[in-house]
Scaffold this active site. Structure first.
Site, short mmCIF file in Angstrom:
data_model
loop_
_atom_site.label_atom_id
_atom_site.label_comp_id
_atom_site.label_asym_id
_atom_site.label_seq_id
_atom_site.Cartn_x
_atom_site.Cartn_y
_atom_site.Cartn_z
N LYS A 28 0.91 -1.18 -0.01
CA LYS A 28 0.03 0.03 0.02
C LYS A 28 0.84 1.27 0.02
CE LYS A 28 -2.00 1.56 3.67
NZ LYS A 28 -2.90 1.85 4.96
N ASP B 210 -6.87 1.19 1.23
CA ASP B 210 -6.81 1.27 2.69
C ASP B 210 -8.24 1.17 3.04
OD1 ASP B 210 -8.48 3.45 1.84
OD2 ASP B 210 -7.22 4.87 3.07
#
Length: 217
Positions: free
Chosen positions: A127, A145
């Site tokens: 991420k 997220d």
């Protein structure tokens, strides 16, 4: 977690992102940074923390340590003092010092621009790597997220049982001309409108296209 909606079709998704673009054509990430190194540090610090909380801590930090070498010169104790208001600050401080040392030793103080190289740095997962690739180098990488995972599944924009599946769904289903800003639009929508506990459906610009059954009107 809300139940997953059925994956929306191409025309519905296109209409949704056209509305997002009309509302804000050039969405920006909210983490403050002065260069790609400070972006990496800010994103690494933001895990399980708010962007506002990270920004509050890093404003003074980045004035004295905006390169890997300056961070090493500041030292672990100095860094820890700056970020002690951020969750998990002790482990994050250790990771920032380690990644800074690696950048100095192996990359001449420069931040590499491949996902694999970024992910090899301590405290940098997929991420974080995707955020850096997207925000700094303009790669249409999708950083999933909790906001994106929720919005993707709740709205049917990008349906998946885990973050990797949602990332693939974004890449597969969102038209190419929206890929660059897709994750910012979705994060902002999740942060300010499609909230976890009290979604603001009455103010939602895609309400008529969203299949979410528990709309709060």
């Amino acid at each position: 977690m809300d139940a997953m909606a059925k994956q929306l079709g191409y025309h519905q998704i296109r209409e949704i992102f056209e509305r997002f673009r009309e509302l804000e054509a050039e969405p920006k990430g909210e983490l403050e940074h002065v260069n790609v190194y400070t972006l990496v540090v800010a994103v690494a610090l933001s895990a399980q923390a708010t962007d506002a909380g990270v920004n509050k801590a890093t404003r003074a930090l980045f004035k004295v340590a905006d390169t890997p070498q300056k961070m090493l010169d500041l030292g672990l104790e100095g860094l820890t003092e700056h970020i002690k208001t951020i969750g998990l600050f002790r482990q994050k401080a250790k990771n920032v010092m380690k990644l800074s040392q690696i950048l100095v030793d192996e990359y001449g103080g420069e931040v590499p621009n491949s996902r694999a190289a970024l992910q090899s740095l301590p405290g940098v997962g997929r991420k974080t790597a995707n955020v850096v690739l997207n925000m700094w180098w303009g790669v249409p990488a999708q950083a999933v997220d909790t906001h994106i995972f929720r919005v993707g599944n709740r709205t049917g924009i990008a349906v998946g049982k885990n973050v990797d599946a949602v990332e693939r769904a974004i890449e597969d289903n969102i038209p190419a001309d929206f890929q660059q800003h897709a994750h910012h639009w979705l994060i902002l929508h999740g942060r300010y409108t499609c909230k976890a506990r009290k979604p603001m459906c009455g103010n939602c610009i895609i309400r008529d296209l969203c299949p979410f059954e528990e709309k709060k009107l």
